[in-house]
Design a protein around this motif. Structure first.
Motif, PDB file in Angstrom:
ATOM      1  N   GLY A 193       1.318  -1.324  -0.266  1.00 19.52           N
ATOM      2  CA  GLY A 193       0.297  -0.092  -0.779  1.00 19.52           C
ATOM      3  C   GLY A 193       0.759   1.517  -0.252  1.00 19.52           C
ATOM      4  O   GLY A 193       2.131   1.595   0.435  1.00 19.52           O
ATOM      5  N   ALA A 194      -0.061   1.941   0.143  1.00 22.85           N
ATOM      6  CA  ALA A 194       0.866   3.807   0.232  1.00 22.85           C
ATOM      7  C   ALA A 194       1.140   4.045   1.140  1.00 22.85           C
ATOM      8  O   ALA A 194       0.385   3.689   2.207  1.00 22.85           O
ATOM      9  CB  ALA A 194      -0.049   4.528  -0.303  1.00 22.85           C
ATOM     10  N   ARG A 195       2.298   3.928   1.559  1.00 22.02           N
ATOM     11  CA  ARG A 195       3.225   4.990   2.677  1.00 22.02           C
ATOM     12  C   ARG A 195       2.675   6.275   3.329  1.00 22.02           C
ATOM     13  O   ARG A 195       2.319   7.138   2.132  1.00 22.02           O
ATOM     14  CB  ARG A 195       4.672   4.783   3.198  1.00 22.02           C
ATOM     15  N   ARG A 196       2.631   6.590   4.299  1.00 22.76           N
ATOM     16  CA  ARG A 196       2.541   8.432   4.642  1.00 22.76           C
ATOM     17  C   ARG A 196       3.546   8.916   3.734  1.00 22.76           C
ATOM     18  O   ARG A 196       4.835   8.139   3.305  1.00 22.76           O
ATOM     19  CB  ARG A 196       2.744   8.320   6.196  1.00 22.76           C
ATOM     20  N   SER A 197       3.010  10.292   2.956  1.00 23.96           N
ATOM     21  CA  SER A 197       4.380  10.985   2.336  1.00 23.96           C
ATOM     22  C   SER A 197       4.419  11.958   3.134  1.00 23.96           C
ATOM     23  O   SER A 197       5.313  13.036   2.609  1.00 23.96           O
ATOM     24  CB  SER A 197       3.125  11.109   1.557  1.00 23.96           C
ATOM     25  N   GLY A 198       3.902  11.862   4.191  1.00 28.02           N
ATOM     26  CA  GLY A 198       4.374  13.735   4.913  1.00 28.02           C
ATOM     27  C   GLY A 198       3.815  14.653   5.306  1.00 28.02           C
ATOM     28  O   GLY A 198       4.124  15.624   5.528  1.00 28.02           O
TER      29      GLY A 198
ATOM     30  N   ASP B 117       6.119   6.277   6.710  1.00 28.33           N
ATOM     31  CA  ASP B 117       6.264   5.636   7.906  1.00 28.33           C
ATOM     32  C   ASP B 117       4.977   4.301   7.055  1.00 28.33           C
ATOM     33  O   ASP B 117       3.928   5.013   6.041  1.00 28.33           O
ATOM     34  CB  ASP B 117       5.709   5.723   8.443  1.00 28.33           C
ATOM     35  N   LEU B 118       4.368   3.037   7.477  1.00 29.13           N
ATOM     36  CA  LEU B 118       3.257   2.888   7.050  1.00 29.13           C
ATOM     37  C   LEU B 118       1.529   3.830   8.144  1.00 29.13           C
ATOM     38  O   LEU B 118       1.873   4.182   8.747  1.00 29.13           O
ATOM     39  CB  LEU B 118       2.643   1.735   7.683  1.00 29.13           C
ATOM     40  N   PRO B 119       1.058   3.541   6.969  1.00 24.25           N
ATOM     41  CA  PRO B 119      -0.259   4.263   7.538  1.00 24.25           C
ATOM     42  C   PRO B 119      -0.667   3.466   9.641  1.00 24.25           C
ATOM     43  O   PRO B 119      -0.546   2.453   9.570  1.00 24.25           O
ATOM     44  CB  PRO B 119      -1.630   3.897   6.706  1.00 24.25           C
ATOM     45  N   ALA B 120      -0.925   3.882   9.775  1.00 23.03           N
ATOM     46  CA  ALA B 120      -1.603   3.659  11.393  1.00 23.03           C
ATOM     47  C   ALA B 120      -2.615   2.348  10.940  1.00 23.03           C
ATOM     48  O   ALA B 120      -1.882   1.920  11.738  1.00 23.03           O
ATOM     49  CB  ALA B 120      -2.474   4.571  12.268  1.00 23.03           C
ATOM     50  N   GLU B 121      -3.286   2.385  10.974  1.00 22.15           N
ATOM     51  CA  GLU B 121      -4.533   0.924  11.204  1.00 22.15           C
ATOM     52  C   GLU B 121      -3.428  -0.039  10.200  1.00 22.15           C
ATOM     53  O   GLU B 121      -3.054  -1.350  11.319  1.00 22.15           O
ATOM     54  CB  GLU B 121      -5.325   0.855  10.056  1.00 22.15           C
ATOM     55  N   ALA B 122      -2.904   0.367   9.484  1.00 24.78           N
ATOM     56  CA  ALA B 122      -2.066  -0.920   8.777  1.00 24.78           C
ATOM     57  C   ALA B 122      -0.913  -1.004  10.278  1.00 24.78           C
ATOM     58  O   ALA B 122      -0.325  -2.562  10.523  1.00 24.78           O
ATOM     59  CB  ALA B 122      -1.029  -0.390   7.583  1.00 24.78           C
TER      60      ALA B 122
ATOM     61  N   GLN C 260       8.524   1.615   9.687  1.00 23.50           N
ATOM     62  CA  GLN C 260       9.667   2.239   8.529  1.00 23.50           C
ATOM     63  C   GLN C 260       9.594   1.693   6.936  1.00 23.50           C
ATOM     64  O   GLN C 260      10.351   0.618   7.507  1.00 23.50           O
ATOM     65  CB  GLN C 260      10.453   3.169   9.325  1.00 23.50           C
ATOM     66  N   GLU C 261       9.680   2.243   6.019  1.00 25.49           N
ATOM     67  CA  GLU C 261      10.485   1.624   4.946  1.00 25.49           C
ATOM     68  C   GLU C 261      11.973   2.138   4.995  1.00 25.49           C
ATOM     69  O   GLU C 261      12.354   3.139   5.164  1.00 25.49           O
ATOM     70  CB  GLU C 261      10.629   2.396   3.867  1.00 25.49           C
ATOM     71  N   LEU C 262      12.365   0.397   4.588  1.00 23.12           N
ATOM     72  CA  LEU C 262      14.046   0.633   5.255  1.00 23.12           C
ATOM     73  C   LEU C 262      15.179  -0.042   3.913  1.00 23.12           C
ATOM     74  O   LEU C 262      14.274  -0.243   2.735  1.00 23.12           O
ATOM     75  CB  LEU C 262      14.555  -0.073   6.123  1.00 23.12           C
ATOM     76  N   SER C 263      15.853   0.960   3.243  1.00 23.86           N
ATOM     77  CA  SER C 263      16.607   1.266   2.091  1.00 23.86           C
ATOM     78  C   SER C 263      17.269  -0.104   2.156  1.00 23.86           C
ATOM     79  O   SER C 263      17.610  -0.892   3.100  1.00 23.86           O
ATOM     80  CB  SER C 263      17.727   2.407   1.969  1.00 23.86           C
ATOM     81  N   ASP C 264      18.115  -0.034   1.152  1.00 26.85           N
ATOM     82  CA  ASP C 264      18.774  -1.782   0.781  1.00 26.85           C
ATOM     83  C   ASP C 264      20.167  -1.708   1.748  1.00 26.85           C
ATOM     84  O   ASP C 264      20.271  -2.976   2.082  1.00 26.85           O
ATOM     85  CB  ASP C 264      18.942  -2.409  -0.584  1.00 26.85           C
ATOM     86  N   VAL C 265      20.727  -0.526   1.398  1.00 28.89           N
ATOM     87  CA  VAL C 265      21.514  -0.452   2.596  1.00 28.89           C
ATOM     88  C   VAL C 265      20.945  -0.483   4.536  1.00 28.89           C
ATOM     89  O   VAL C 265      21.933  -1.603   5.179  1.00 28.89           O
ATOM     90  CB  VAL C 265      22.267   0.940   2.962  1.00 28.89           C
ATOM     91  N   SER C 266      19.991  -0.863   4.284  1.00 26.76           N
ATOM     92  CA  SER C 266      19.922  -0.331   5.938  1.00 26.76           C
ATOM     93  C   SER C 266      19.249  -1.345   6.238  1.00 26.76           C
ATOM     94  O   SER C 266      19.874  -2.008   7.099  1.00 26.76           O
ATOM     95  CB  SER C 266      18.869   0.719   6.718  1.00 26.76           C
ATOM     96  N   LEU C 267      19.060  -2.944   5.208  1.00 26.17           N
ATOM     97  CA  LEU C 267      19.003  -4.244   5.325  1.00 26.17           C
ATOM     98  C   LEU C 267      19.929  -4.754   5.425  1.00 26.17           C
ATOM     99  O   LEU C 267      19.950  -6.131   6.546  1.00 26.17           O
ATOM    100  CB  LEU C 267      18.081  -4.600   3.707  1.00 26.17           C
ATOM    101  N   ALA C 268      20.660  -3.948   4.888  1.00 24.95           N
ATOM    102  CA  ALA C 268      21.822  -5.534   4.469  1.00 24.95           C
ATOM    103  C   ALA C 268      23.037  -5.076   6.309  1.00 24.95           C
ATOM    104  O   ALA C 268      23.420  -5.138   7.026  1.00 24.95           O
ATOM    105  CB  ALA C 268      22.832  -4.810   3.728  1.00 24.95           C
ATOM    106  N   THR C 269      22.478  -3.689   6.401  1.00 27.21           N
ATOM    107  CA  THR C 269      23.220  -3.143   8.282  1.00 27.21           C
ATOM    108  C   THR C 269      22.315  -4.361   9.135  1.00 27.21           C
ATOM    109  O   THR C 269      22.770  -4.566  10.103  1.00 27.21           O
ATOM    110  CB  THR C 269      22.876  -1.944   8.949  1.00 27.21           C
ATOM    111  N   LEU C 270      21.389  -3.936   9.207  1.00 25.81           N
ATOM    112  CA  LEU C 270      20.320  -4.757  10.258  1.00 25.81           C
ATOM    113  C   LEU C 270      20.750  -6.929  10.055  1.00 25.81           C
ATOM    114  O   LEU C 270      21.253  -7.102  11.034  1.00 25.81           O
ATOM    115  CB  LEU C 270      19.017  -4.970  10.112  1.00 25.81           C
ATOM    116  N   ASP C 271      21.108  -7.575   8.839  1.00 26.26           N
ATOM    117  CA  ASP C 271      21.139  -8.721   8.465  1.00 26.26           C
ATOM    118  C   ASP C 271      22.972  -9.111   8.938  1.00 26.26           C
ATOM    119  O   ASP C 271      22.831  -9.783  10.216  1.00 26.26           O
ATOM    120  CB  ASP C 271      21.248  -8.987   6.438  1.00 26.26           C
TER     121      ASP C 271
END
Length: 392
Positions: free
Chosen positions: A89-94, A103-108, A365-376
């Protein structure tokens, strides 16, 4: 600290000064943070007597310059990070508040959290408040999740309702709610004490019937009515009576009449706004304040420890951006952004170091590929998509 550094550190005549703390756990404003001086000898804390090996492994990956040894290598535990990048779905635009962007909508977000909690319970987590904490960034997010968001919106400052600075909230949480619980459990002496009276208020069978009928009616309207309806019921029945502080606040709100187009003072607006709020929100707020739910803000648990910790990481406060923090941890901090980086890093580190046994992160919050790699890297491959909520 500036004065101590200038006048006492390295002073031949003493005194000897020792500073205890960890600058990676500086999460409040107006604190000195890291203290460096040529006369100071740093002694790193190399042991972790709290957390399981899986959690300490994460902390050591995050902070390799201060490797910590576990107390018991056989105490394995678990540490895992979940992300919501697969959400379509569409994330919050700010719009109207850039601190929510991505970020995700509150309900999601709520649906993902509820689904993950069910999974963790099936994996052996005990979600009792004394065993587990679910850490969220702000009280507004908590209020929405816990069911008292209309109360939170009525107050400009969190302390007014969380610390019960408002007379109405103080009366409800400190007197009325525990008194209703005492009545339900037939602890009538305790009930009268909480309500500011004594058992001498009941001198006949008729008095008992009046009090019992009134309290039973109050118990019902608490669950079905608004705050205003509960207050009006108490004024009408006078059993129990409202304290003078509450009557004063209500009277002020009722009697205020300004000039045409003149806005009421904030305290008047607040009281009038609260009257329309379902009283169930008071019950939810009271449960949270008294620690009867596993939820807490990230800032409120510094120094504490819990068996299990689930950290919800999203937007909602412009001081914190965890995707940005994860990216900068790998790519380096841009010029002029060190303070912003350390704010998010320190809060992240504090949260991850609270549990003794199990740690889970949920990124709304949506994560970038770099962030995902850092977490991994930090979680040694234990990074995966959060379980998708099931549609009704």
């Amino acid at each position: 600290m500036t004065s101590i550094s200038e006048h006492l550190f390295g002073r031949a005549a003493g005194p000897m000064i020792g500073l205890f703390g960890d600058h990676w756990q500086t999460i409040f404003d107006k604190t000195c943070g890291h203290v460096a001086h040529v006369a100071l000898t740093e002694i790193g804390k190399r042991s972790n007597f709290r957390s399981s090996t899986k959690i300490v492994d994460v902390l050591n990956k995050m902070r390799p310059e201060l490797p910590q040894a576990v107390k018991d290598e056989g105490f394995i535990g678990s540490a895992i990070a979940f992300h919501t990048n697969a959400w379509q779905g569409a994330r919050r635009s700010g719009a109207g508040g850039g601190h929510w962007k991505g970020d995700l909508p509150a309900e999601a977000a709520h649906a993902y959290l509820a689904t993950l909690i069910k999974k963790l319970e099936s994996d052996g987590w005990n979600l009792a408040p004394q065993r587990t904490k679910v850490l969220m960034l702000t009280h507004n997010v908590l209020a929405s999740e816990q069911g008292y968001d209309s109360i939170a919106k009525a107050f400009p400052y969190t302390d007014q309702f969380i610390k019960k600075e408002d007379p109405l909230i103080a009366f409800f949480c400190d007197a009325l709610e525990p008194a209703c619980a005492a009545f339900q459990h037939k602890r009538f002496g305790e009930m009268f004490s909480l309500l500011g009276g004594s058992t001498s208020a009941v001198s006949s069978h008729a008095d008992k019937v009046t009090w019992s009928s009134s309290m039973e009616g109050l118990a019902k309207i608490r669950l079905a009515g608004t705050i205003g309806q509960v207050l009006d019921y108490m004024i009408e029945h006078a059993h129990p009576p409202l304290p003078d502080a509450v009557l004063g606040v209500l009277g002020e709100a009722d009697e205020w009449h300004g000039e045409e187009a003149e806005e009421p003072p904030r305290r008047i607006q607040q009281t009038r706004q609260l009257r329309d709020v379902p009283y169930k929100e008071v019950i939810a707020l009271d449960r949270f304040i008294d620690g009867h739910t596993p939820f807490a803000t990230k800032h409120s648990v510094k120094g504490d420890e819990f068996e299990n910790v689930l950290v919800v990481l999203g937007r909602g406060w412009n001081k914190y951006n965890f995707d940005q923090f994860l990216q900068w941890s790998t790519e380096g901090v841009p010029a002029g952004k060190q303070d912003a980086f350390e704010r998010s890093r320190n809060l992240f580190y504090v949260c991850c170091s609270r549990p003794t046994t199990r740690l889970a992160l949920l990124f709304t919050q949506e994560l970038s590929d770099v962030s995902l790699a850092t977490l991994d890297n930090w979680f040694n491959g234990a990074t995966e998509p959060a379980p998708a909520p099931q549609e009704d």
